[in-house]
Each structure stands twice: as C-alpha cells, then as structure tokens.
Write an enzyme that holds these catalytic residues in place. Structure first.
Site, mmCIF file in Angstrom:
data_model
loop_
_atom_site.group_PDB
_atom_site.id
_atom_site.type_symbol
_atom_site.label_atom_id
_atom_site.label_comp_id
_atom_site.label_asym_id
_atom_site.label_seq_id
_atom_site.Cartn_x
_atom_site.Cartn_y
_atom_site.Cartn_z
ATOM 1 N N HIS A 17 21.790 -36.060 11.447
ATOM 2 C CA HIS A 17 22.553 -36.490 10.253
ATOM 3 C C HIS A 17 21.964 -35.824 9.000
ATOM 4 O O HIS A 17 22.691 -35.340 8.138
ATOM 5 C CB HIS A 17 22.429 -38.009 10.033
ATOM 6 C CG HIS A 17 23.110 -38.865 11.051
ATOM 7 N ND1 HIS A 17 22.493 -39.946 11.638
ATOM 8 C CD2 HIS A 17 24.372 -38.824 11.553
ATOM 9 C CE1 HIS A 17 23.341 -40.537 12.459
ATOM 10 N NE2 HIS A 17 24.481 -39.877 12.442
ATOM 11 N N LYS A 41 30.663 -52.119 15.725
ATOM 12 C CA LYS A 41 30.298 -50.942 16.521
ATOM 13 C C LYS A 41 29.146 -51.244 17.481
ATOM 14 O O LYS A 41 28.070 -51.691 17.059
ATOM 15 C CB LYS A 41 29.914 -49.775 15.603
ATOM 16 C CG LYS A 41 29.859 -48.478 16.369
ATOM 17 C CD LYS A 41 29.561 -47.293 15.497
ATOM 18 C CE LYS A 41 29.367 -46.071 16.397
ATOM 19 N NZ LYS A 41 28.895 -44.909 15.686
ATOM 20 N N ARG A 92 29.188 -32.303 16.935
ATOM 21 C CA ARG A 92 28.201 -31.865 17.925
ATOM 22 C C ARG A 92 28.943 -31.242 19.103
ATOM 23 O O ARG A 92 29.704 -30.322 18.920
ATOM 24 C CB ARG A 92 27.336 -33.065 18.353
ATOM 25 C CG ARG A 92 26.490 -33.625 17.215
ATOM 26 C CD ARG A 92 25.911 -34.953 17.569
ATOM 27 N NE ARG A 92 26.992 -35.912 17.843
ATOM 28 C CZ ARG A 92 26.829 -37.181 18.136
ATOM 29 N NH1 ARG A 92 25.625 -37.679 18.213
ATOM 30 N NH2 ARG A 92 27.860 -37.975 18.355
ATOM 31 N N SER A 130 22.404 -41.536 17.314
ATOM 32 C CA SER A 130 21.688 -42.773 16.974
ATOM 33 C C SER A 130 21.534 -43.641 18.216
ATOM 34 O O SER A 130 20.486 -44.272 18.416
ATOM 35 C CB SER A 130 22.454 -43.560 15.905
ATOM 36 O OG SER A 130 22.560 -42.811 14.729
HETATM 37 O O1 PNS Z 1 28.879 -42.936 12.514
HETATM 38 P P1 PNS Z 1 30.293 -42.960 12.970
HETATM 39 O O2 PNS Z 1 30.541 -44.043 13.968
HETATM 40 O O3 PNS Z 1 30.787 -41.644 13.456
HETATM 41 O O4 PNS Z 1 31.169 -43.265 11.658
HETATM 42 C C1 PNS Z 1 32.490 -43.682 11.795
HETATM 43 C C2 PNS Z 1 33.034 -44.075 10.426
HETATM 44 C C3 PNS Z 1 32.167 -45.103 9.746
HETATM 45 C C4 PNS Z 1 33.142 -42.838 9.556
HETATM 46 C C5 PNS Z 1 34.456 -44.636 10.698
HETATM 47 O O5 PNS Z 1 34.382 -45.678 11.615
HETATM 48 C C6 PNS Z 1 35.142 -45.127 9.424
HETATM 49 O O6 PNS Z 1 35.664 -44.339 8.691
HETATM 50 N N1 PNS Z 1 35.086 -46.464 9.187
HETATM 51 C C7 PNS Z 1 35.687 -47.082 8.036
HETATM 52 C C8 PNS Z 1 36.999 -47.782 8.390
HETATM 53 C C9 PNS Z 1 38.118 -46.770 8.482
HETATM 54 O O7 PNS Z 1 38.480 -46.119 7.530
HETATM 55 N N2 PNS Z 1 38.689 -46.640 9.691
HETATM 56 C C10 PNS Z 1 39.776 -45.745 9.949
HETATM 57 C C11 PNS Z 1 39.290 -44.356 10.286
HETATM 58 S S1 PNS Z 1 40.606 -43.534 11.068
#
Ligand code: PNS
Length: 163
Positions: A17, A41, A92, A130
């Site tokens: 990250h 999550k 990745r 992670s």
């Molecule tokens: O670390 P991650 O799991 O790849 O991050 C995912 C994240 C936080 C970017 C995604 O879950 C997100 O955007 N969450 C906020 C809620 C949202 O907007 N959801 C719709 C995305 S299509």
C-alpha cells in the site's frame, strides 16, 4: 490544484500500500488516503479506524502532500466531499482485476466525472495483502519488511493479548 484519492480498508497498511501511496503522491498536488470503516469486511477489521489511520499517518509523515481521512460513506460521495477528481487503486495479480473492474465501473456510473486509475504493484509486493500479513502474524511468523515497524509491533501485541 489536482487532488487524488487512494482508498482502502488498510487493515493494516502494508509496504505494498505504502509503495502505491508514495508513487501516487508524485502524480498529484495533494493525495488523500481514504480509510474505509469497512465494518463488514472479513468479519470486521482487526484494527480500529483510528489505529489504521494512525499507522498510515506515521508511515507517510515524510510525504508533505499526503493526508489521511476516515470515511463511512460511498467512496464517490467522499471523493466529491474532498474534491478529489481521481481515484487511485493498486493492482496486483490478475485476481484483483475482476473486483477492481467492478468497483471502477460502478463508481463511474455513480459519478462519471471521477476517474479511476490503477498503479501496478511492483513484483516484490505482487502477492502481499493485509489478510496474508494478519494470518502470518497470527501464527507467529515474521512480517518484517511487509508492514511498517509500528504495525509489526501492534500485530505482536494483538497476538500476545489473544494468547
Ligand atoms: O482495501 P479494499 O478492500 O480494496 O478497499 C475497498 C474500498 C474501501 C475501496 C471499497 O470497499 C469502497 O469503496 N467502500 C466504500 C463504499 C462504496 O463506495 N462501495 C461501492 C464501491 S463500488
């Protein structure tokens, strides 16, 4: 003023990250690292939202144009709130692609003005996640070099506390 946003759950932030954040920071005047609460999550994050933000703040303190903000809304809403025009995600292996592609498409549909761009992980961090870090640490393995020192210590404390 061009502002980018680097979103994620960061539970916890890894060297992969941080590599993406550092490289993204060179592309924008300002970069907001947006830390999602992500309560659902993987059975809930290991670290609190404050801890996750603090780990990133410490590890990016040398990057003067980077700020760290928690959010608990749609990503697109938060990008609009902080006036970020580009969402930067790390990519990745191909296994990331489908999920990232879906999120980018949905975010585009929600707000076509906000662009999603991808930065490829360097080979060293291609398989770093992670979840893998947490699993290694939970079994007492070494996560040296995979996460910042502060995170290593926090993982060790969690392990000691759970035994
Ligand atoms: O670390 P991650 O799991 O790849 O991050 C995912 C994240 C936080 C970017 C995604 O879950 C997100 O955007 N969450 C906020 C809620 C949202 O907007 N959801 C719709 C995305 S299509």
């Amino acid at each position: 003023m061009k502002r980018g946003m680097c979103p994620g759950t960061f539970d916890p932030v890894t060297s992969g990250h941080l590599d993406i954040i550092e490289r993204a920071s060179t592309l924008f005047d300002e970069l907001v690292v947006a830390v999602a609460y992500s309560p659902d999550k993987g059975g809930g994050p290991l670290f609190s939202i404050d801890e996750r933000c603090e780990f990133i703040e410490s590890a990016t303190s040398h990057l003067t144009n980077v700020s760290v903000r928690p959010f608990d809304t749609l990503l697109i809403e938060f990008a609009i709130e902080v006036d970020a025009s580009v969402i930067i995600k790390g990519l990745r292996a191909v296994t990331d692609f489908e999920r990232e592609f879906q999120m980018a498409q949905l975010n585009y549909r929600l707000s076509p003005d906000i662009e999603t761009m991808f930065i490829m992980a360097i080979p060293e961090f291609m398989y770093l996640s992670s979840s893998a870090v947490k699993e290694i640490a939970r079994h007492g393995g070494s996560v040296g070099g995979l996460v910042p020192e502060e995170v290593q210590q926090a993982l060790a404390r969690r392990r000691a506390g759970s035994r």
